[in-house]
Design a protein around this motif. Structure first.
Motif, PDB file in Angstrom:
ATOM      1  N   LEU A 290       8.560   3.924  -0.306  1.00  0.00           N
ATOM      2  CA  LEU A 290       7.711   3.429  -0.347  1.00  0.00           C
ATOM      3  C   LEU A 290       7.233   1.718  -0.579  1.00  0.00           C
ATOM      4  CD1 LEU A 290       4.333   4.563  -1.291  1.00  0.00           C
ATOM      5  CD2 LEU A 290       5.513   3.516  -3.701  1.00  0.00           C
ATOM      6  N   VAL A 291       6.826   1.323   0.401  1.00  0.00           N
ATOM      7  CA  VAL A 291       6.251   0.092   0.470  1.00  0.00           C
ATOM      8  C   VAL A 291       4.824  -0.352  -0.074  1.00  0.00           C
ATOM      9  CG1 VAL A 291       6.676  -1.751   1.782  1.00  0.00           C
ATOM     10  CG2 VAL A 291       7.792  -0.647   2.569  1.00  0.00           C
ATOM     11  N   GLN A 292       4.802  -1.198  -1.412  1.00  0.00           N
ATOM     12  CA  GLN A 292       3.818  -1.698  -1.111  1.00  0.00           C
ATOM     13  C   GLN A 292       3.489  -3.448  -0.852  1.00  0.00           C
ATOM     14  OE1 GLN A 292       2.899  -1.076  -5.610  1.00  0.00           O
ATOM     15  NE2 GLN A 292       5.892  -1.452  -6.166  1.00  0.00           N
ATOM     16  N   GLY A 293       2.105  -3.441  -1.414  1.00  0.00           N
ATOM     17  CA  GLY A 293       1.509  -5.420  -0.572  1.00  0.00           C
ATOM     18  C   GLY A 293       0.766  -5.394  -0.782  1.00  0.00           C
ATOM     19  N   GLU A 294      -0.007  -6.607  -0.996  1.00  0.00           N
ATOM     20  CA  GLU A 294      -0.772  -6.930  -1.421  1.00  0.00           C
ATOM     21  C   GLU A 294      -1.645  -6.698   0.535  1.00  0.00           C
ATOM     22  OE1 GLU A 294      -3.281  -8.559  -2.873  1.00  0.00           O
ATOM     23  OE2 GLU A 294      -2.278  -7.075  -4.158  1.00  0.00           O
ATOM     24  N   VAL A 295      -2.718  -6.615   0.644  1.00  0.00           N
ATOM     25  CA  VAL A 295      -3.721  -5.985   2.100  1.00  0.00           C
ATOM     26  C   VAL A 295      -3.365  -7.449   2.818  1.00  0.00           C
ATOM     27  CG1 VAL A 295      -5.944  -6.537   3.157  1.00  0.00           C
ATOM     28  CG2 VAL A 295      -5.606  -4.993   0.886  1.00  0.00           C
ATOM     29  N   GLY A 296      -2.926  -7.828   3.895  1.00  0.00           N
ATOM     30  CA  GLY A 296      -2.493  -8.735   4.195  1.00  0.00           C
ATOM     31  C   GLY A 296      -1.003  -9.659   4.108  1.00  0.00           C
ATOM     32  N   SER A 297      -0.507  -8.286   3.336  1.00  0.00           N
ATOM     33  CA  SER A 297       0.806  -8.560   3.386  1.00  0.00           C
ATOM     34  C   SER A 297       2.014  -8.574   4.397  1.00  0.00           C
ATOM     35  CB  SER A 297       1.347  -8.846   2.042  1.00  0.00           C
ATOM     36  OG  SER A 297       1.519  -7.128   2.185  1.00  0.00           O
ATOM     37  N   GLY A 298       1.765  -7.833   5.201  1.00  0.00           N
ATOM     38  CA  GLY A 298       2.061  -7.914   6.588  1.00  0.00           C
ATOM     39  C   GLY A 298       3.267  -6.326   6.682  1.00  0.00           C
ATOM     40  N   VAL A 422       5.934   4.489   3.592  1.00  0.00           N
ATOM     41  CA  VAL A 422       4.949   5.603   3.020  1.00  0.00           C
ATOM     42  C   VAL A 422       4.171   3.666   2.679  1.00  0.00           C
ATOM     43  CG1 VAL A 422       3.624   6.332   1.341  1.00  0.00           C
ATOM     44  CG2 VAL A 422       5.352   7.479   1.976  1.00  0.00           C
ATOM     45  N   LEU A 423       3.093   2.511   2.988  1.00  0.00           N
ATOM     46  CA  LEU A 423       2.453   2.008   2.992  1.00  0.00           C
ATOM     47  C   LEU A 423       1.524   2.307   1.759  1.00  0.00           C
ATOM     48  CD1 LEU A 423       1.859   0.591   6.449  1.00  0.00           C
ATOM     49  CD2 LEU A 423       4.600   0.885   5.213  1.00  0.00           C
ATOM     50  N   THR A 424       1.667   0.937   0.661  1.00  0.00           N
ATOM     51  CA  THR A 424       0.378   1.272  -0.420  1.00  0.00           C
ATOM     52  C   THR A 424       0.126   0.212  -0.137  1.00  0.00           C
ATOM     53  OG1 THR A 424      -0.641   1.884  -2.060  1.00  0.00           O
ATOM     54  CG2 THR A 424       2.032   1.804  -2.119  1.00  0.00           C
ATOM     55  N   ALA A 425      -1.648  -0.155  -0.229  1.00  0.00           N
ATOM     56  CA  ALA A 425      -1.683  -2.115  -0.903  1.00  0.00           C
ATOM     57  C   ALA A 425      -2.413  -1.721  -2.285  1.00  0.00           C
ATOM     58  CB  ALA A 425      -3.618  -2.464   0.161  1.00  0.00           C
ATOM     59  N   THR A 426      -2.366  -0.493  -2.642  1.00  0.00           N
ATOM     60  CA  THR A 426      -2.418  -0.639  -4.316  1.00  0.00           C
ATOM     61  C   THR A 426      -1.694  -1.017  -5.272  1.00  0.00           C
ATOM     62  OG1 THR A 426      -4.216   1.611  -3.673  1.00  0.00           O
ATOM     63  CG2 THR A 426      -3.428   0.943  -6.085  1.00  0.00           C
ATOM     64  N   PRO A 427      -1.094  -2.016  -5.959  1.00  0.00           N
ATOM     65  CA  PRO A 427      -0.018  -2.372  -6.320  1.00  0.00           C
ATOM     66  C   PRO A 427       0.042  -1.294  -7.939  1.00  0.00           C
ATOM     67  CG  PRO A 427      -1.565  -4.200  -5.990  1.00  0.00           C
ATOM     68  CD  PRO A 427      -2.441  -2.601  -6.033  1.00  0.00           C
ATOM     69  N   ILE A 428       1.285  -0.676  -7.599  1.00  0.00           N
ATOM     70  CA  ILE A 428       1.103   0.399  -8.837  1.00  0.00           C
ATOM     71  C   ILE A 428       2.825  -0.178  -9.766  1.00  0.00           C
ATOM     72  CG2 ILE A 428       2.602   2.742  -8.940  1.00  0.00           C
ATOM     73  CD1 ILE A 428       2.084   2.955  -5.569  1.00  0.00           C
ATOM     74  N   SER A 585      -8.821  -0.852  -8.589  1.00  0.00           N
ATOM     75  CA  SER A 585      -8.076  -0.708  -7.943  1.00  0.00           C
ATOM     76  C   SER A 585      -8.971  -0.982  -6.187  1.00  0.00           C
ATOM     77  CB  SER A 585      -7.341   0.518  -7.216  1.00  0.00           C
ATOM     78  OG  SER A 585      -6.190   0.102  -8.826  1.00  0.00           O
ATOM     79  N   GLN A 586     -10.380  -0.423  -6.602  1.00  0.00           N
ATOM     80  CA  GLN A 586     -10.729  -0.181  -5.417  1.00  0.00           C
ATOM     81  C   GLN A 586     -11.860  -1.363  -4.877  1.00  0.00           C
ATOM     82  OE1 GLN A 586     -14.008   2.963  -5.153  1.00  0.00           O
ATOM     83  NE2 GLN A 586     -13.572   3.389  -3.389  1.00  0.00           N
ATOM     84  N   LEU A 587     -12.357  -2.309  -5.719  1.00  0.00           N
ATOM     85  CA  LEU A 587     -12.612  -3.635  -5.729  1.00  0.00           C
ATOM     86  C   LEU A 587     -11.715  -4.118  -5.589  1.00  0.00           C
ATOM     87  CD1 LEU A 587     -15.670  -3.194  -9.046  1.00  0.00           C
ATOM     88  CD2 LEU A 587     -15.724  -3.286  -6.408  1.00  0.00           C
ATOM     89  N   HIS A 588     -11.019  -4.409  -5.797  1.00  0.00           N
ATOM     90  CA  HIS A 588      -9.520  -5.619  -5.342  1.00  0.00           C
ATOM     91  C   HIS A 588      -8.930  -5.107  -3.774  1.00  0.00           C
ATOM     92  CE1 HIS A 588      -6.053  -7.861  -5.654  1.00  0.00           C
ATOM     93  NE2 HIS A 588      -5.671  -6.991  -5.354  1.00  0.00           N
ATOM     94  N   GLN A 589      -9.634  -3.845  -3.018  1.00  0.00           N
ATOM     95  CA  GLN A 589      -8.994  -3.622  -2.153  1.00  0.00           C
ATOM     96  C   GLN A 589      -9.955  -4.009  -1.414  1.00  0.00           C
ATOM     97  OE1 GLN A 589      -7.326  -1.272  -0.391  1.00  0.00           O
ATOM     98  NE2 GLN A 589      -5.895  -1.092  -1.642  1.00  0.00           N
ATOM     99  N   ASP A 627      -4.257 -10.674  -8.581  1.00  0.00           N
ATOM    100  CA  ASP A 627      -3.024 -10.669  -9.384  1.00  0.00           C
ATOM    101  C   ASP A 627      -3.269  -8.909  -9.041  1.00  0.00           C
ATOM    102  OD1 ASP A 627      -0.290  -9.371  -9.942  1.00  0.00           O
ATOM    103  OD2 ASP A 627       0.014 -11.108 -11.364  1.00  0.00           O
ATOM    104  N   GLY A 628      -2.935  -8.473  -8.060  1.00  0.00           N
ATOM    105  CA  GLY A 628      -2.533  -7.246  -8.072  1.00  0.00           C
ATOM    106  C   GLY A 628      -2.386  -6.149  -8.707  1.00  0.00           C
ATOM    107  N   PHE A 629      -0.845  -6.686  -9.366  1.00  0.00           N
ATOM    108  CA  PHE A 629      -0.220  -6.090 -10.160  1.00  0.00           C
ATOM    109  C   PHE A 629      -0.903  -5.955 -11.476  1.00  0.00           C
ATOM    110  CE2 PHE A 629       2.788  -5.928  -6.991  1.00  0.00           C
ATOM    111  CZ  PHE A 629       3.161  -5.057  -7.310  1.00  0.00           C
ATOM    112  N   GLU A 630      -1.373  -7.116 -11.949  1.00  0.00           N
ATOM    113  CA  GLU A 630      -2.066  -7.628 -13.355  1.00  0.00           C
ATOM    114  C   GLU A 630      -3.126  -6.084 -13.428  1.00  0.00           C
ATOM    115  OE1 GLU A 630      -3.197 -11.258 -13.977  1.00  0.00           O
ATOM    116  OE2 GLU A 630      -4.874 -11.130 -15.746  1.00  0.00           O
TER     117      GLU A 630
END
Ligand code: ADP
Ligand code: MG
Length: 710
Positions: A290-298, A422-428, A585-589, A627-630
């Protein structure tokens, strides 16, 4: 099959057909184990002994009193009967009522003395207890016994309209009275070290505590057991995934050429994650990462590099997006990023359900012949009809839209299981990742590519400042005047249709009405404003997105179809109407959709929610940090547990009962460590038969739940 355990006994054998049927239908409980892990939600108290002269309404009271009269009469409006019993403690009189329980008249005879407990209700101005608990004294009341009874915690079970809490309590009692010896999945040494009571004792005390400390200790033991068994199951699943052979893939000239032509340098995190993936791919067992990272993090770029490594030896990659719009966008951006040369060699191909038949057939041919080494699609790629020549890698974009079963179906598509990314922009948060994705390895991309300016976020609180809505549209107009574009996101398509998961059900801002009103708004005169939502045909959606991306549309009014992945660098502004209807999370996305190019991003969260409400707090939380994790942690706090884990995790009987991912992070991590140690030294669990049985029982339950759903 797990070896026979009292927990596997069917409820009809333990409780009789009728009760078992009611429990199965109302609560989904089928075995003794199911029933015993249906824990009380909380514990009520019978309360201090009260005098009848001063009964507080809505509180639990306990009264020692004598029965004065008991009269059973038919109900007036409905079928059934009502038993009214009056009692007195010498200072006052109180009425007890029981519906359809005329038989109690035989017990509650005038002159009988006992102790009565229940919640004080109000009936036409006088106090009454409906369906109280009671225990009658045989002779004179023993004050000590009365006091002990009043202290006894009363278990309150999650109940339904057909199975009441007291019925569950009774059934649990029957089962506990005859329960044989139970093996504990938690090894003795672990239990001793953590000072946990044995399994059977914990079950007894969580259901039949004598004092409050009992259920506290019982919960502690059962909570650890739950975390421990879950982590052992996930670790075992991980080992199982790695026990089959996969084709090892090593990168070569394709990737080298691609890297050399990139117009930018990879970020440190992209490089590091790229190395982890390359290492996984080079092994002869399937990658499950699983690779997690903010939207736009590449992340997409990282995935593309993995596809190039697989393509080197002729292998194919399938990229799964959650929506048609996103699949189309992925295909376009992959083709663009690869450039004409590589595109011609790898033939990135779109394969979705909405393609015209002829095109779809062509795409399927490209997949099965192996000529398309990159296939992009949606769920259609999971269809039985789609075959690959040599599927080496499956990339799932935005995991939270895909269930475990879908991942599983794809995994079964290749001759040999493919590698899975698996890619996700939702910080988990780490503990959620461990709980939900415990069978995956996890990588994070925290670093954003250089040159991004942070998005500014504001709450527009219409409850206090109704006038600010016109200021919102002026602000949008200002952005358009600078040559930028804007999204307006609303919860509903029209007055009757909503899309996505919403947290409220009253009428919401909708695409149809908002589109009409913006088109009439003088500050936006002359601007092209269009609407995008999930009910539009695929080609129309695609055309709209293309026009918006090309700058031909100024304002796009949309539902959450634009939530993930859509990339329009010139879009600077996002207005979310009824923002309180979306999750954190949805608003952040959503916010991640703007400010992606060099332009300064602006997010305006419009809400009618009152100050200090939970709904408002969610919106404020998103506006207060990037901060997505916060935010993910905040989301955990504010949301229901089930939402966090998704329906797969919260639905089945194997779901979490006592463990709370938001609070029990440390416990989960410790349980994982203990489980890992045991599985390391005893992979087949030959030395740990009780744990082995518990894991098999879990698998059986999961398989059953899966079959019931499909
Ligand atoms: P994600 O999938 O994480 O949202 P993408 O992979 O789509 O992110 O990347 C977002 C944008 O940033 C794309 O236009 C991509 O080409 C660009 N990009 C990716 N990596 C870098 C980098 N290291 N430097 C500059 N731009 C990058
Ligand atoms: Mg992406």
């Amino acid at each position: 099959m797990a070896s026979a355990s009292p927990l596997d006994l069917k409820l009809d054998r333990a409780l009789g057909e009728r009760t078992a049927a009611a429990f199965a239908k109302g609560l989904g409980l089928r075995t003794v184990g199911d029933l015993l892990s249906h824990y009380p939600r909380r514990y009520a108290r019978r309360g201090e002994l009260s005098a009848l002269t001063e009964l507080p309404r809505d509180e639990n009271v306990t009264i020692v009193a004598e029965v004065l009269s008991a009269v059973n009469r038919p109900m007036r409006a409905k079928r059934g009967s009502i038993l009214e019993v009056t009692i007195s403690d010498g200072t006052g009189i109180l009425t007890l009522t029981f519906f359809n329980q005329a038989w109690r008249q035989g017990e509650l005879k005038p002159g009988a003395r006992g102790i009565f407990a229940g919640k004080v209700g109000d009936y036409k101005g006088s106090a009454q207890l409906a369906h109280p608990d009671y225990e009658l004294f045989e002779e004179d009341p023993d004050p000590q016994r009365a006091a002990a009874w009043a202290q006894l915690p009363i278990p309150i079970y999650p109940a339904t309209s057909t199975v009441a809490s007291w019925q569950i309590q009774k059934a649990v009692g029957v089962v506990l009275d005859t329960l044989g010896a139970l093996d504990d999945p938690v090894p003795d040494a672990v239990r001793a070290q953590r000072k946990l009571m044995p399994f059977a004792r914990a079950l007894e005390l969580i259901h039949r505590p004598q004092v409050d400390a009992d259920w506290g200790g019982a919960r502690k033991a059962l909570r650890f057991q739950e975390a421990f068994v879950l982590q052992a199951a996930l670790l075992q699943q991980r080992a199982r995934l790695r026990s089959v052979a996969a084709t090892a893939r090593t990168p070569g000239p394709l990737l080298e050429g691609f890297d050399a032509a990139l117009p930018f340098t990879l970020t440190g995190d992209q490089r590091a994650v790229g190395q982890q993936i390359a290492h996984d791919l080079a092994e002869p067992v399937p990658m499950n990462r699983l690779v997690q990272g903010e939207v736009g993090s590449g992340k997409t770029l990282v995935a593309l590099r993995a596809m190039l490594a697989v393509a080197e030896s002729g292998g194919q990659s399938a990229l799964l997006a959650p929506t048609e719009v996103l699949a189309q966008q992925h295909l376009r951006s992959i083709a663009r990023t690869l450039g004409p040369d590589l595109s011609a060699r790898l033939r990135p191909t779109l394969l979705t359900g909405q393609l015209p038949v002829a095109e779809r057939r062509k795409a399927m041919l490209a997949a099965v012949s192996g000529s398309a080494r990159i296939v992009v699609g949606t769920h259609a790629l999971l269809g039985d009809k789609v075959e690959f020549f040599d599927l080496g890698l499956v990339v799932v974009d935005e995991q939270h839209r895909f269930g475990v079963e879908q991942r599983e179906a794809l995994r079964l598509k290749g001759q040999q299981p493919p590698h899975v990314l698996v890619l996700t922009a939702t910080p988990i948060p780490r503990t959620v990742a461990m709980t939900v994705f415990g069978d995956l390895d996890i990588s994070s991309i925290a670093e954003l590519p250089a040159g991004r300016s942070p998005i500014e976020s504001f709450v527009v609180p219409l409850a206090e400042k109704p006038g600010w809505i016109s200021r919102v549209w002026e602000r949008v107009a200002e952005e358009l005047a600078k040559g930028h574009q804007a999204f307006v996101v609303v919860p509903a398509i029209d007055r009757t249709v909503t899309e996505g998961e919403l947290l409220d059900v009253s009428p919401a801002a909708n695409v149809t009405d908002v589109l009409a009103s913006l088109r009439e708004n003088p500050v936006l005169a002359g601007r092209r404003i269009e609407a995008l939502h999930g009910r539009l045909p695929g080609d129309e959606k695609d055309a709209l997105m293309r026009d918006f991306a090309a700058g031909a549309i100024d304002v796009l009014v949309a539902t959450t179809v634009i939530e993930v992945g859509v990339d329009v660098p010139n879009a600077s502004t996002m207005v979310v109407l009824d923002a309180d209807r979306f999750g954190v999370s949805q608003l952040h996305q959503l916010r991640g959709r703007v400010g992606r190019g060099g332009v300064q991003g602006l997010a305006l969260f419009v809400t009618g929610a009152e100050e200090l409400t939970l709904a408002r707090e969610r919106v404020e939380a998103v506006a207060s940090t990037l901060d997505g994790f916060e935010l993910a942690n905040k989301d955990l706090e504010l949301r229901q547990e089930g939402d966090v884990l998704g329906s797969t995790q919260s639905g089945g009987r194997s779901s979490l009962r006592l463990v709370r991912v938001a609070k029990d992070g440390e416990l989960i991590a410790e349980a994982r460590e203990v489980a890992a140690d045991i599985l390391d030294s005893d992979p087949t669990l030959a030395e740990h038969p009780a744990l082995r049985d518990a894991l098999e029982r879990r698998l059986d339950a999961e398989a059953e739940a899966f079959l019931a759903k499909n």
